[in-house]
Design a protein around this motif. Structure first.
Motif, PDB file in Angstrom:
ATOM      1  N   THR A 162      46.024  31.960  38.703  1.00  0.00           N
ATOM      2  CA  THR A 162      47.123  31.072  39.045  1.00  0.00           C
ATOM      3  C   THR A 162      46.604  29.642  39.157  1.00  0.00           C
ATOM      4  OG1 THR A 162      46.859  31.175  41.459  1.00  0.00           O
ATOM      5  CG2 THR A 162      48.056  32.996  40.390  1.00  0.00           C
ATOM      6  N   ARG A 192      53.583  39.393  41.851  1.00  0.00           N
ATOM      7  CA  ARG A 192      53.383  38.776  40.536  1.00  0.00           C
ATOM      8  C   ARG A 192      54.189  37.498  40.373  1.00  0.00           C
ATOM      9  NH1 ARG A 192      53.607  44.767  37.807  1.00  0.00           N
ATOM     10  NH2 ARG A 192      51.367  45.222  38.019  1.00  0.00           N
ATOM     11  N   GLU A 193      55.274  37.360  41.094  1.00  0.00           N
ATOM     12  CA  GLU A 193      56.043  36.113  41.073  1.00  0.00           C
ATOM     13  C   GLU A 193      55.515  35.126  42.102  1.00  0.00           C
ATOM     14  OE1 GLU A 193      58.414  35.140  39.048  1.00  0.00           O
ATOM     15  OE2 GLU A 193      58.331  36.981  37.860  1.00  0.00           O
ATOM     16  N   HIS A 196      52.179  32.885  41.713  1.00  0.00           N
ATOM     17  CA  HIS A 196      52.245  31.650  40.922  1.00  0.00           C
ATOM     18  C   HIS A 196      53.083  30.569  41.614  1.00  0.00           C
ATOM     19  CE1 HIS A 196      50.369  33.297  37.258  1.00  0.00           C
ATOM     20  NE2 HIS A 196      50.975  34.425  37.572  1.00  0.00           N
ATOM     21  N   ASP A 197      54.103  30.981  42.367  1.00  0.00           N
ATOM     22  CA  ASP A 197      55.045  30.005  42.918  1.00  0.00           C
ATOM     23  C   ASP A 197      54.576  29.400  44.219  1.00  0.00           C
ATOM     24  OD1 ASP A 197      56.597  30.665  40.759  1.00  0.00           O
ATOM     25  OD2 ASP A 197      57.907  32.027  41.873  1.00  0.00           O
TER      26      ASP A 197
END
Length: 411
Positions: A162, A192-193, A196-197
């Protein structure tokens, strides 16, 4: 399909067994001193052929057996046309029944193979294989399910590159086997979301908690409700309502979140999960496995709400060539027939012997040792994830070093 030597021998024996049976019956019929008729035993040959081979072999062998039944054999005296005709009819009946049964069996086997392929693809999509390298980190993972035939159980892991560093999750859902796959899917999908956020690890952990709560709420609402006898139509049963709420309230997930930064710093949040092991090669060529801890862990997700403030803990800096091994409690709690626990620390030291430490070798060595220790009888799911830092560190430049370099005369 590629057959080994033992597989080819077994397949040849399966094809030859009906013929051997027919030969044995004929020999007994010829050599019987008392004239005892054995020809009726030929009726079993088509059934043997159908159990071990396909339709063609069954039909051919059944016809051959029928022909043998019509020929008088041995010293039994006068032939018995009625008895041999009855044997012939029995053989033909077995042939027809075997023909139909074998066709159904082949259709069921093809359907079973398709279902296994679909299930394996779905499970691999859920707990997908890790790439060998992630942003300069060599990674390897492995999983053992306590449910027979299942590739995925109640353990989960993932590693992602990331913008905030390499982020890793290792978790263990309460319970094991196929019943925990829904919770694993909810937690992994959220990670998994969120990896990165979210800029900070506490934000990732809060996203995982919210995903778990949504999943448990949806599961509780989707379970069927039955009314008590004599209650109005549509009224839920109070006992079943309480049991459903209690089951969801007891659901929890232990989680270990790691963030590996470019300078080797390791940030961690631990929610009731076992701490990882650090592997380091010694000067004599051996290796040491040491548990790395950093304070008291938080409660597991779902057991209690997360606190308002979650300070990120730091593990010792991961130096180039060092490795970390993350695991679930099934590895340390595995027992053999005598009740002895699995010696994970010593097995890790054996697996890391030599330079450099190879994560895939470590995972495979521990996996094989676990199966030997337990005899293949696992009582809990087991997940392992090993990673080695291969990133080269740049030297740190200080202002004094830069000034000295500027004032140094050129040669």
């Amino acid at each position: 399909m590629i057959l080994t030597g033992a597989g080819r021998c077994w397949r040849g024996l399966v094809f030859a067994l009906p013929g051997l049976w027919v030969l044995g019956v004929v020999v007994f019929e010829l050599l019987s001193p008392l004239g005892t008729p054995f020809i009726q035993l030929l009726a079993a040959a088509p059934a043997i052929a159908c159990a071990g081979s396909g339709r063609r072999q069954c039909v051919v062998l059944g016809g051959g057996c029928a022909l043998f039944a019509l020929v008088p054999l041995g010293s039994s005296g006068h032939p018995d046309p009625m008895g041999r005709a009855g044997t012939c009819c029995a053989i033909l009946a077995v042939v027809v029944a075997g023909y139909l049964t074998t066709g159904r069996r082949l259709r069921l086997l093809r359907e079973l193979e398709r279902l296994r392929e679909i299930a394996a693809t779905a499970q691999q999509a859920l707990l997908r294989p890790l790439p060998p390298r992630i942003d300069g980190i060599t990674v390897a993972g492995g999983h053992l399910s306590a449910s027979e035939g299942a590739l995925v159980g109640g353990d989960l892991y993932e590693a992602l590159a990331t913008p905030h560093g390499v982020r890793i999750v290792m978790g263990d859902v309460r319970g094991h086997g196929l019943g925990a796959i829904g919770t694993v899917a909810a937690v992994l999908g959220s990670f998994r979301e969120a990896a990165h956020d979210e800029v900070e690890l506490p934000g990732v952990l809060r996203r995982l908690e919210r995903a778990l709560q949504r999943h448990l709420g949806q599961r509780a609402g989707a379970e069927p409700r039955t009314a008590a006898p004599g209650a109005p139509v549509g009224a839920p049963a109070p006992k079943q309502e309480d049991e459903r709420e209690r089951s969801c309230a007891e659901e929890f997930v232990t989680v270990l979140l790691l963030e590996l930064r470019a300078d080797g710093e390791v940030a961690v949040l631990n929610c009731g999960h076992p701490w990882p092991y650090r592997l380091r090669c010694a000067a004599d060529g051996g290796a040491r496995a040491v548990v790395v801890t950093s304070g008291e862990p938080l409660p597991p997700l779902g057991a209690f709400p997360l606190p308002a403030e979650m300070p990120v803990m730091r593990l010792p800096r991961l130096l180039p060539g060092d490795a970390l091994v993350l695991h679930t409690d099934g590895a340390e709690d595995a027992r053999n027939a005598a009740g002895a626990f699995f010696p994970l620390e010593s097995v890790l030291a054996e697996a890391a012997h030599g330079t450099p430490i190879v994560p895939a070798t470590v995972v495979e060595h521990v996996r094989c040792a676990l199966l030997r220790h337990t005899g293949g009888l696992l009582t809990d799911d087991i997940a392992l994830l090993a990673l080695r830092d291969d990133r080269q560190r740049l030297p740190v430049h200080t202002p004094h070093a830069d000034l000295a370099r500027v004032g140094r005369p050129r040669s």
